[in-house]
Design a protein around this motif. Structure first.
Motif, short mmCIF file in Angstrom:
data_model
loop_
_atom_site.label_atom_id
_atom_site.label_comp_id
_atom_site.label_asym_id
_atom_site.label_seq_id
_atom_site.Cartn_x
_atom_site.Cartn_y
_atom_site.Cartn_z
N PRO A 115 0.82 -1.21 0.00
CA PRO A 115 0.00 0.00 0.00
C PRO A 115 0.85 1.26 0.00
CG PRO A 115 0.05 -0.95 2.19
CD PRO A 115 0.85 -1.87 1.30
N SER A 116 0.50 2.21 -0.82
CA SER A 116 1.10 3.56 -0.82
C SER A 116 2.62 3.57 -0.70
CB SER A 116 0.49 4.38 0.31
OG SER A 116 -0.91 4.44 0.15
N GLY A 117 3.28 3.00 -1.66
CA GLY A 117 4.75 3.02 -1.66
C GLY A 117 5.30 1.90 -0.82
N ILE A 157 7.86 0.18 -8.27
CA ILE A 157 7.54 1.26 -9.20
C ILE A 157 6.48 2.23 -8.69
CG2 ILE A 157 8.22 -0.10 -11.21
CD1 ILE A 157 5.14 -0.42 -11.77
N ALA A 158 5.85 1.93 -7.56
CA ALA A 158 4.75 2.77 -7.08
C ALA A 158 5.23 4.18 -6.74
CB ALA A 158 4.09 2.14 -5.86
N ARG A 159 4.42 5.12 -7.15
CA ARG A 159 4.65 6.53 -6.83
C ARG A 159 3.73 6.88 -5.66
NH1 ARG A 159 3.92 7.98 -13.15
NH2 ARG A 159 5.97 7.29 -13.87
N PRO A 160 3.91 8.07 -5.08
CA PRO A 160 3.00 8.47 -3.99
C PRO A 160 1.54 8.35 -4.43
CG PRO A 160 4.83 10.00 -4.12
CD PRO A 160 4.95 9.08 -5.32
N GLY A 161 0.72 7.77 -3.58
CA GLY A 161 -0.69 7.58 -3.87
C GLY A 161 -1.01 6.33 -4.66
N GLU A 162 -0.01 5.51 -4.95
CA GLU A 162 -0.23 4.27 -5.68
C GLU A 162 0.09 3.06 -4.81
OE1 GLU A 162 0.90 5.70 -10.20
OE2 GLU A 162 2.44 4.70 -9.01
N ALA A 163 -0.72 2.03 -4.95
CA ALA A 163 -0.44 0.73 -4.34
C ALA A 163 0.21 -0.14 -5.41
CB ALA A 163 -1.72 0.09 -3.84
N GLU A 164 0.94 -1.16 -4.97
CA GLU A 164 1.62 -2.03 -5.92
C GLU A 164 1.34 -3.49 -5.61
OE1 GLU A 164 6.13 -2.69 -7.71
OE2 GLU A 164 5.61 -0.82 -6.69
N ILE A 165 1.15 -4.27 -6.66
CA ILE A 165 0.98 -5.72 -6.56
C ILE A 165 2.28 -6.38 -6.96
CG2 ILE A 165 -0.22 -7.72 -7.49
CD1 ILE A 165 -2.63 -5.93 -8.02
N ARG A 166 2.73 -7.33 -6.14
CA ARG A 166 3.98 -8.04 -6.45
C ARG A 166 3.83 -9.53 -6.19
NH1 ARG A 166 9.21 -6.05 -4.21
NH2 ARG A 166 9.82 -7.52 -5.82
N MET A 167 4.64 -10.30 -6.88
CA MET A 167 4.83 -11.73 -6.62
C MET A 167 3.54 -12.53 -6.59
SD MET A 167 7.82 -11.49 -3.78
CE MET A 167 9.18 -10.37 -4.00
N GLU A 169 -6.97 5.05 2.06
CA GLU A 169 -7.15 6.49 1.90
C GLU A 169 -6.02 7.09 1.07
OE1 GLU A 169 -7.54 10.47 4.64
OE2 GLU A 169 -8.04 8.54 5.52
N GLY A 170 -6.40 7.89 0.10
CA GLY A 170 -5.43 8.58 -0.74
C GLY A 170 -4.87 7.75 -1.88
N CYS A 171 -5.27 6.50 -1.99
CA CYS A 171 -4.76 5.65 -3.06
C CYS A 171 -5.56 5.92 -4.34
CB CYS A 171 -4.87 4.18 -2.66
SG CYS A 171 -4.07 3.07 -3.84
N THR A 172 -4.86 6.27 -5.40
CA THR A 172 -5.52 6.62 -6.66
C THR A 172 -5.29 5.62 -7.78
OG1 THR A 172 -3.61 7.93 -7.35
CG2 THR A 172 -5.35 9.09 -6.12
N ALA A 173 -4.37 4.67 -7.56
CA ALA A 173 -4.07 3.70 -8.62
C ALA A 173 -3.38 2.47 -8.04
CB ALA A 173 -3.16 4.34 -9.68
N VAL A 174 -3.43 1.39 -8.81
CA VAL A 174 -2.70 0.16 -8.49
C VAL A 174 -1.77 -0.08 -9.66
CG1 VAL A 174 -2.85 -2.30 -7.96
CG2 VAL A 174 -4.69 -0.77 -7.25
N VAL A 175 -0.50 -0.36 -9.37
CA VAL A 175 0.49 -0.62 -10.41
C VAL A 175 1.14 -1.97 -10.19
CG1 VAL A 175 0.94 1.84 -10.82
CG2 VAL A 175 2.30 0.61 -9.13
N LEU A 176 1.75 -2.48 -11.25
CA LEU A 176 2.46 -3.75 -11.13
C LEU A 176 3.43 -3.90 -12.28
CD1 LEU A 176 1.23 -5.99 -13.37
CD2 LEU A 176 -0.76 -5.69 -11.90
N SER A 177 4.39 -4.78 -12.06
CA SER A 177 5.36 -5.16 -13.10
C SER A 177 5.15 -6.64 -13.41
CB SER A 177 6.80 -4.97 -12.59
OG SER A 177 7.03 -3.65 -12.19
N THR A 178 5.39 -7.00 -14.66
CA THR A 178 5.20 -8.38 -15.08
C THR A 178 6.20 -8.70 -16.18
OG1 THR A 178 3.57 -9.98 -15.92
CG2 THR A 178 3.39 -7.72 -16.71
#
Length: 168
Positions: free
Chosen positions: A71-73, A79-89, A117-126
């Motif tokens: 969550p949030s960095g 790769i997550a920027r402020p306000g982004e959550a990231e999915i990994r593995m 709160e404050g999360c605007t996007a979900v990012v991931l690498s594949t």
């Protein structure tokens, strides 16, 4: 299938580590096979759980797969920027593939992001060859973000990871 997605417990760490390592090895996703340094990271679920949220898919108390939600960095973010959550593995055992397990894990991450709160996007690498995962992401509304593609091992030219983003 009576599938449940929940937070991983210490009892889940070893089976999830084994599932994750086996999935990456069997699918040929580790460039250096069993000697790949990343294999240790994939197996070390306790380390991930200390820095992020690790979710497992369980059927009758048997772990079928899991995912790391950052969550949030957070320290596990690539790769997550402020306000982004990231999915990994994201990984699912061979026996549980094709039954919606991976999609359920990704949906759980998206739900968590929406409630953060404050999360605007979900990012991931594949990786380029993770076609089944790409289909899940695209089905759930993720879009490719080629401008964010990156190489975790800059010394090797052929390890560029593709990136996706879901705007919430």
């Amino acid at each position: 299938m009576d599938l449940m997605i929940r937070q991983a417990t210490p009892d889940d760490y070893e089976p999830l580590g084994d599932i994750t390592a086996e999935a990456y090895l069997q699918d040929g996703l580790l460039d250096f096979g069993e000697s790949d340094e990343y294999l240790g990271e994939l197996k070390d679920v306790a380390k991930r759980a200390s820095a992020a949220d690790v979710l497992v898919a369980v059927e009758r108390e048997r772990v079928l797969g899991g995912v790391t939600f950052v969550p949030s960095g957070g320290p596990m973010a690539d790769i997550a920027r402020p306000g982004e959550a990231e999915i990994r593995m994201l990984a699912v055992s061979r026996a549980a593939r094709g039954r919606g397990t991976g999609e359920a894990l990704v949906r759980a991450c998206v739900d968590r992001a929406r409630s953060t709160e404050g999360c605007t996007a979900v990012v991931l690498s594949t990786q380029r060859t993770m076609h089944s995962a790409h289909r899940i992401y695209e089905r759930l509304g993720f879009a490719r973000t080629p401008g964010r593609d990156w190489n975790p091992i800059p010394d090797l030219d052929d390890i560029t990871l593709l990136t996706y983003e879901l705007t919430l």
